[in-house]
Design a protein around this motif. Structure first.
Motif, PDB file in Angstrom:
ATOM      1  N   VAL A   1      30.366  46.626  37.382  1.00  0.00           N
ATOM      2  CA  VAL A   1      29.825  45.650  38.116  1.00  0.00           C
ATOM      3  C   VAL A   1      30.069  45.806  39.778  1.00  0.00           C
ATOM      4  CG1 VAL A   1      29.709  43.138  39.032  1.00  0.00           C
ATOM      5  CG2 VAL A   1      29.893  44.035  36.440  1.00  0.00           C
ATOM      6  N   ARG A   2      31.279  46.275  40.030  1.00  0.00           N
ATOM      7  CA  ARG A   2      31.587  46.571  41.639  1.00  0.00           C
ATOM      8  C   ARG A   2      30.770  47.840  42.249  1.00  0.00           C
ATOM      9  NH1 ARG A   2      36.339  45.985  41.322  1.00  0.00           N
ATOM     10  NH2 ARG A   2      37.047  47.923  40.612  1.00  0.00           N
ATOM     11  N   GLU A   3      30.538  48.749  41.299  1.00  0.00           N
ATOM     12  CA  GLU A   3      29.956  50.243  41.454  1.00  0.00           C
ATOM     13  C   GLU A   3      28.361  49.636  41.758  1.00  0.00           C
ATOM     14  OE1 GLU A   3      30.946  52.909  38.826  1.00  0.00           O
ATOM     15  OE2 GLU A   3      33.158  53.235  39.653  1.00  0.00           O
ATOM     16  N   LYS A   4      27.782  48.749  40.901  1.00  0.00           N
ATOM     17  CA  LYS A   4      26.098  48.719  40.827  1.00  0.00           C
ATOM     18  C   LYS A   4      25.689  47.552  41.769  1.00  0.00           C
ATOM     19  CE  LYS A   4      22.471  47.872  37.507  1.00  0.00           C
ATOM     20  NZ  LYS A   4      21.686  49.218  37.644  1.00  0.00           N
ATOM     21  N   PHE A   5      26.696  46.547  41.892  1.00  0.00           N
ATOM     22  CA  PHE A   5      26.227  45.286  42.573  1.00  0.00           C
ATOM     23  C   PHE A   5      27.039  45.194  44.013  1.00  0.00           C
ATOM     24  CE2 PHE A   5      24.766  44.321  38.334  1.00  0.00           C
ATOM     25  CZ  PHE A   5      23.356  44.336  38.506  1.00  0.00           C
ATOM     26  N   GLY A   6      28.197  45.704  44.023  1.00  0.00           N
ATOM     27  CA  GLY A   6      28.998  45.456  45.019  1.00  0.00           C
ATOM     28  C   GLY A   6      29.819  44.051  44.984  1.00  0.00           C
ATOM     29  N   ILE A   7      29.746  43.589  43.711  1.00  0.00           N
ATOM     30  CA  ILE A   7      30.534  42.493  43.545  1.00  0.00           C
ATOM     31  C   ILE A   7      31.955  42.624  42.700  1.00  0.00           C
ATOM     32  CG2 ILE A   7      30.101  40.336  42.252  1.00  0.00           C
ATOM     33  CD1 ILE A   7      27.255  40.340  42.728  1.00  0.00           C
ATOM     34  N   SER A   8      32.878  41.899  43.223  1.00  0.00           N
ATOM     35  CA  SER A   8      34.072  41.822  42.415  1.00  0.00           C
ATOM     36  C   SER A   8      34.153  40.799  41.829  1.00  0.00           C
ATOM     37  CB  SER A   8      35.323  42.072  43.671  1.00  0.00           C
ATOM     38  OG  SER A   8      35.289  42.961  44.456  1.00  0.00           O
ATOM     39  N   LEU A   9      34.482  41.078  40.141  1.00  0.00           N
ATOM     40  CA  LEU A   9      34.696  40.039  39.333  1.00  0.00           C
ATOM     41  C   LEU A   9      36.045  39.556  39.221  1.00  0.00           C
ATOM     42  CD1 LEU A   9      32.449  41.306  36.242  1.00  0.00           C
ATOM     43  CD2 LEU A   9      32.057  39.464  38.028  1.00  0.00           C
ATOM     44  N   GLU A  10      36.250  38.169  39.106  1.00  0.00           N
ATOM     45  CA  GLU A  10      37.515  37.658  39.014  1.00  0.00           C
ATOM     46  C   GLU A  10      37.923  36.963  37.846  1.00  0.00           C
ATOM     47  OE1 GLU A  10      39.885  33.738  41.074  1.00  0.00           O
ATOM     48  OE2 GLU A  10      37.916  34.285  41.667  1.00  0.00           O
ATOM     49  N   ASN A  11      39.047  37.398  37.270  1.00  0.00           N
ATOM     50  CA  ASN A  11      39.534  37.087  35.789  1.00  0.00           C
ATOM     51  C   ASN A  11      39.535  35.597  35.870  1.00  0.00           C
ATOM     52  OD1 ASN A  11      39.901  39.833  35.363  1.00  0.00           O
ATOM     53  ND2 ASN A  11      42.048  39.565  36.236  1.00  0.00           N
ATOM     54  N   GLU A  12      39.000  35.145  34.473  1.00  0.00           N
ATOM     55  CA  GLU A  12      39.219  34.072  34.104  1.00  0.00           C
ATOM     56  C   GLU A  12      40.375  33.656  33.151  1.00  0.00           C
ATOM     57  OE1 GLU A  12      36.743  30.244  32.162  1.00  0.00           O
ATOM     58  OE2 GLU A  12      35.646  31.767  33.259  1.00  0.00           O
ATOM     59  N   VAL A  13      40.594  34.830  32.475  1.00  0.00           N
ATOM     60  CA  VAL A  13      41.770  34.982  31.463  1.00  0.00           C
ATOM     61  C   VAL A  13      42.989  35.148  32.356  1.00  0.00           C
ATOM     62  CG1 VAL A  13      42.658  36.301  29.942  1.00  0.00           C
ATOM     63  CG2 VAL A  13      40.149  35.544  29.532  1.00  0.00           C
ATOM     64  N   LEU A  14      44.182  34.516  32.066  1.00  0.00           N
ATOM     65  CA  LEU A  14      45.629  34.806  32.609  1.00  0.00           C
ATOM     66  C   LEU A  14      46.173  35.616  31.965  1.00  0.00           C
ATOM     67  CD1 LEU A  14      46.552  31.152  33.315  1.00  0.00           C
ATOM     68  CD2 LEU A  14      45.431  32.424  35.006  1.00  0.00           C
ATOM     69  N   PHE A  15      47.056  36.462  32.688  1.00  0.00           N
ATOM     70  CA  PHE A  15      47.836  37.681  32.345  1.00  0.00           C
ATOM     71  C   PHE A  15      49.253  37.192  32.052  1.00  0.00           C
ATOM     72  CE2 PHE A  15      44.468  40.521  34.355  1.00  0.00           C
ATOM     73  CZ  PHE A  15      43.903  40.723  33.145  1.00  0.00           C
ATOM     74  N   LEU A  16      49.754  37.199  31.047  1.00  0.00           N
ATOM     75  CA  LEU A  16      51.285  36.986  30.771  1.00  0.00           C
ATOM     76  C   LEU A  16      51.901  38.075  30.748  1.00  0.00           C
ATOM     77  CD1 LEU A  16      53.292  34.554  30.368  1.00  0.00           C
ATOM     78  CD2 LEU A  16      52.584  34.243  28.161  1.00  0.00           C
ATOM     79  N   ILE A  17      52.793  38.353  31.661  1.00  0.00           N
ATOM     80  CA  ILE A  17      53.646  39.625  31.636  1.00  0.00           C
ATOM     81  C   ILE A  17      54.991  39.351  32.194  1.00  0.00           C
ATOM     82  CG2 ILE A  17      51.518  41.193  31.739  1.00  0.00           C
ATOM     83  CD1 ILE A  17      51.992  41.381  34.802  1.00  0.00           C
TER      84      ILE A  17
END
Length: 308
Positions: free
Chosen positions: A292-308
């Motif tokens: 998405v970033r390469e095609k549209f120049g838009i950075s997607l933000e995670n909705e899912v949380l990472f538990l690490i």
């Protein structure tokens, strides 16, 4: 910015036997069914949640609170911090159009309760999995409305294990976000203000939303998933655009890494066969976001949380 509180509630911690004595796999507490072992304390009331926090603090154990795990990707190797799993089956309390409910109850329970009492405002959230607390933290929403529309105030637990009440105005709600989520603050209870409606109309809207959601989202009880992986981003005009549409246009539907794949009906949903890993899901999500970033120049933000 740290939350400013309105008033503190008196609470005397109770002595409890170490609730974190067992290490259990996090895969049993998330809808992705992924995650290694962690010291887990299962609590079923706001008071038990405060007790668990007090116990963890007394032992110097870092901790985090989760609800029904419907928006979490946990690491395969597990975590060393204490994980407090808050799941409550108590019935909400009602006075006029005001509902007070434990944050550990399923969101579906609250919606059913409001329907039973002919109260409107939550219908568009029907079918969204998870707990009330998780819905508030992530400002869950659909069809143009969000749960923050109905929030009056909430009761939280501080890192020291003290209960505090905070009005809606101090929670900095925004699209799929809040001060609660940003600061990872556990919610004990919530007070919601709804409006009186016709029960038949409320029931009809709830049924419509549930049926519509069935066509757009897999049933997490059958297919391991955390639902929409990315938030809908803003375009150059400042309008929200569906992340699923962008991912589709980048050819992401059907992408696969190992046992993790995007769902055949929705490019913004990652599913597994129950045997995938944190590494596979995260690698797939990274690849999707890069396209998405390469095609549209838009950075997607995670909705899912990472538990690490």
């Amino acid at each position: 910015m740290p939350l400013e509180v309105e008033w503190q509630i008196s609470y005397k911690p109770r002595m409890v036997v170490n609730p974190f004595k067992e290490r259990k796999p996090l895969s049993g507490f998330t809808t992705f069914r992924i995650g290694g072992p962690a010291p887990i304390a299962e609590v079923s009331s706001p008071e038990e949640l405060l007790d668990a926090i007090g116990d963890a603090n007394s032992r110097g154990l870092d901790w985090i609170v989760i609800g029904h795990g419907s928006n979490i990707l946990a690491h395969d190797e597990g975590v060393d911090k204490g994980v407090i799993v808050f799941s409550d089956d108590s019935e909400p309390k009602l006075k006029d159009c005001i509902i007070e409910a434990s944050a550990g109850i399923p969101l579906a329970t609250l919606i059913d309760f409001s329907q039973l009492h002919s109260l409107s405002g939550l219908e568009n959230l029907a079918g969204i999995p998870g707990s009330l607390g998780g819905a508030i933290a992530g400002n869950a929403g659909a069809y143009g409305s969000s749960i923050s529309d109905c929030i009056y105030e909430i009761e939280i637990a501080t890192r020291k294990g003290n209960p505090l009440r905070i009005p809606k105005e101090k929670l900095s709600f925004s699209y799929r976000n809040s001060a609660i989520k940003r600061e990872r603050i556990p919610i004990l209870r919530a007070i919601l203000r709804l409006t009186v409606g016709e029960r038949s109309e409320i029931s009809e809207r709830i049924a419509e939303r549930i049926e519509d959601r069935k066509t757009k989202h897999p049933d997490y009880r059958v297919v391991p998933t955390a639902g929409s992986f990315f938030k809908n981003p803003l375009n150059s005009d400042g309008d929200r655009v569906a992340a699923g549409k962008l991912l589709d246009e980048c050819g992401c539907r059907g992408m696969r890494i190992g046992k993790a794949t995007t769902w055949h009906r929705h490019a913004n949903i990652i599913v597994t066969d129950g045997k995938s890993s944190y590494a596979e899901v995260r690698a797939l999500a990274t690849m999707m976001a890069e396209r998405v970033r390469e095609k549209f120049g838009i950075s997607l933000e995670n909705e899912v949380l990472f538990l690490i």
